[in-house]
Motif scaffolding. Structure first.
Motif, short mmCIF file in Angstrom:
data_model
loop_
_atom_site.label_atom_id
_atom_site.label_comp_id
_atom_site.label_asym_id
_atom_site.label_seq_id
_atom_site.Cartn_x
_atom_site.Cartn_y
_atom_site.Cartn_z
N LEU A 186 -0.65 27.35 10.49
CA LEU A 186 0.00 27.36 9.29
C LEU A 186 1.40 27.06 9.21
N GLY A 187 2.07 27.30 9.98
CA GLY A 187 3.65 27.04 10.19
C GLY A 187 3.77 25.51 10.17
N VAL A 188 2.58 24.76 10.70
CA VAL A 188 2.90 23.38 10.64
C VAL A 188 2.29 22.79 9.28
N THR A 189 1.10 23.29 8.75
CA THR A 189 0.60 22.70 7.70
C THR A 189 1.25 22.98 6.30
N VAL A 190 1.68 24.24 6.22
CA VAL A 190 2.34 24.71 5.10
C VAL A 190 3.53 24.39 5.19
N GLY A 191 4.32 24.67 6.42
CA GLY A 191 5.84 24.66 6.43
C GLY A 191 6.31 23.48 6.90
N TYR A 192 6.06 22.82 8.03
CA TYR A 192 6.50 21.51 8.34
C TYR A 192 6.08 20.55 7.47
N HIS A 193 4.66 20.45 7.09
CA HIS A 193 4.33 19.26 6.40
C HIS A 193 4.59 19.40 4.87
N ARG A 194 3.81 20.47 4.29
CA ARG A 194 3.58 20.31 2.79
C ARG A 194 5.16 20.89 2.26
N ALA A 248 11.22 14.05 10.14
CA ALA A 248 11.57 12.63 10.49
C ALA A 248 10.37 11.63 10.81
N ASP A 249 9.78 12.14 11.83
CA ASP A 249 8.51 11.13 12.30
C ASP A 249 7.52 10.91 11.24
N HIS A 250 7.23 12.36 10.56
CA HIS A 250 6.17 12.09 9.56
C HIS A 250 6.53 11.44 8.34
N ARG A 251 7.62 11.63 8.00
CA ARG A 251 8.15 10.70 6.79
C ARG A 251 8.27 9.21 7.00
N ARG A 252 8.46 8.93 8.11
CA ARG A 252 8.28 7.51 8.85
C ARG A 252 6.85 6.89 8.81
N HIS A 253 6.00 7.94 9.23
CA HIS A 253 4.81 7.54 9.19
C HIS A 253 4.12 7.28 7.71
N HIS A 254 4.59 7.86 6.77
CA HIS A 254 4.19 7.62 5.41
C HIS A 254 4.93 6.56 5.07
N PRO A 295 0.82 11.94 -1.67
CA PRO A 295 1.55 12.92 -0.47
C PRO A 295 2.07 13.99 -0.99
N THR A 296 2.62 14.26 -2.28
CA THR A 296 3.25 15.47 -2.50
C THR A 296 2.47 16.56 -3.15
N CYS A 297 1.35 16.30 -3.23
CA CYS A 297 0.39 17.35 -3.80
C CYS A 297 0.23 18.46 -3.07
N TRP A 353 7.24 34.11 -3.90
CA TRP A 353 7.80 33.79 -2.92
C TRP A 353 7.87 32.05 -3.16
N ALA A 354 7.04 31.33 -3.93
CA ALA A 354 7.05 30.10 -3.92
C ALA A 354 7.15 29.51 -5.35
N ARG A 355 7.50 28.47 -5.73
CA ARG A 355 7.53 28.07 -7.07
C ARG A 355 7.60 26.47 -7.14
N ASP A 356 7.49 25.92 -8.55
CA ASP A 356 7.41 24.59 -8.52
C ASP A 356 6.50 23.83 -7.67
N VAL A 357 5.20 24.56 -7.59
CA VAL A 357 4.14 24.15 -6.63
C VAL A 357 3.55 22.70 -7.46
N ARG A 358 3.36 21.59 -6.77
CA ARG A 358 2.74 20.36 -7.38
C ARG A 358 1.35 20.46 -7.03
N TRP A 359 0.60 21.04 -8.10
CA TRP A 359 -0.85 21.37 -7.87
C TRP A 359 -1.39 19.89 -8.60
N PRO A 360 -2.64 19.50 -8.19
CA PRO A 360 -3.18 18.16 -8.76
C PRO A 360 -3.63 18.57 -10.03
N THR A 361 -3.69 17.41 -10.88
CA THR A 361 -4.17 17.45 -12.29
C THR A 361 -5.32 16.43 -12.36
N SER A 362 -6.20 16.97 -13.46
CA SER A 362 -7.63 15.83 -13.46
C SER A 362 -7.14 14.31 -13.72
#
Length: 298
Positions: free
Chosen positions: A54-62, A96-102, A252-254, A279-288
């Motif tokens: 979760l450190g990678v997926t929630v932290g590093y990534h999202r 940096a690697d992942h942003r270059r990937h996108h 990507p920002t969802c 602890w978190a705010r301004d979450v970019r949740w998906p919209t229909s």
């Protein structure tokens, strides 16, 4: 844009690369049971797998790569340290690697696309190896000044990056210490260090790398993206929702990647919990409306 279709020979080749290693791991575990593997090792391994994963997926990534939500200072530092426990590199380097990937997904410039060498069986074999882990051994270092200037300017993240060797040591040693204390034996510490430390890190590496390789080769593509990112459901739980990769590349920002019925996204649920706790705010949740615009025409 690269075509989203995969021919039958390509599909069979990719499945061989995916299934054979997984079968080998599954066969190895029963042989170790009762000799060098116990429920304590499994429990500790699962605990540290979840924390570092979760450190990678929630932290590093999202959070750090895509800014899918904003976190208070304590949570930002905690997620950066938890992601470091996965031993996949410093926060700034990973981002940096992942942003270059996108930026160059599945095109020249992408650090780990499986489609850079062609579509024949040999090209696919080379591409799978490159995307999965080969790129780590022969890669162009990503320019962090260009792709991660925000993290270079963040004193908390610079501190976490400087202490990266400490986080790796803790990630490997803490399971062994816990195993030794729980069993009150040196052997219990040794097996916990091996399974919950070394093997756990290795398994998490392959889960992350599989998103780079498998999820750009086979799977469903219900949303429109400019690359071959696909959903591969067998990886969804182990990757904490990262294997719902098609929506992620379409938007990507969802903060949630698994947006369709039945798509479990553990990382999104954790972000939801952080939001509820304040602890978190301004979450970019998906919209229909946005999902309807991204949906692939049938």
């Amino acid at each position: 844009m690269i075509s989203g279709r995969t021919s039958l020979p390509e599909h069979v080749t990719v499945k061989a690369f995916v299934i054979v290693p997984l079968v080998a791991v599954a066969v190895a575990v029963p042989f170790a049971w009762g000799w060098g593997l116990s429920w304590i090792d499994v429990g500790l391994g699962a605990f540290f797998f979840v924390i570092s994963g979760l450190g990678v997926t929630v932290g590093y990534h999202r959070l750090f790569t895509h800014g899918s939500f904003k976190a208070n200072r304590a949570l930002r530092v905690a997620l950066a340290i938890a992601g470091s426990f996965a031993a996949q590199g410093q926060v700034t380097t990973w981002v940096a690697d992942h942003r270059r990937h996108h930026a160059f997904s599945d095109r020249a410039g992408d650090p780990h696309s499986p489609w850079l060498f062609g579509t024949g069986p040999r090209a696919l074999a080379k591409g799978f190896w490159h995307a999965h882990m080969g790129w780590l051994f022969d890669r162009e270092v990503t320019n962090s000044q260009r792709f991660a200037p925000d993290l270079l300017a963040d004193k908390d993240i610079r501190m976490v990056d400087r202490l990266f060797p400490l986080w790796i040591a803790m990630s490997l040693l803490l399971p062994g210490i816990a195993g030794g204390l729980i069993t009150w034996s040196v052997w219990g510490g040794v097996t916990a260090f091996f399974w919950a430390g070394l093997v756990r890190v290795g398994l998490l590496h392959h889960v992350t790398w599989s998103v780079n390789s498998i999820c750009h080769m086979i799977g469903e593509r219900p949303f429109t993206s400019r690359d071959k990112a696909a959903n591969f459901w067998p990886l969804a739980i182990f990757s904490f929702g990262e294997a719902w990769h098609n929506l992620h590349h379409a938007d990507p920002t969802c903060a949630r990647h698994g947006v369709l019925r039945g798509q479990i996204d553990i990382s999104a649920r954790v972000i939801w919990l952080f939001e509820k706790l304040g602890w978190a705010r301004d979450v970019r949740w998906p919209t229909s409306a946005r999902l309807d615009r991204l949906a692939t025409a049938k």
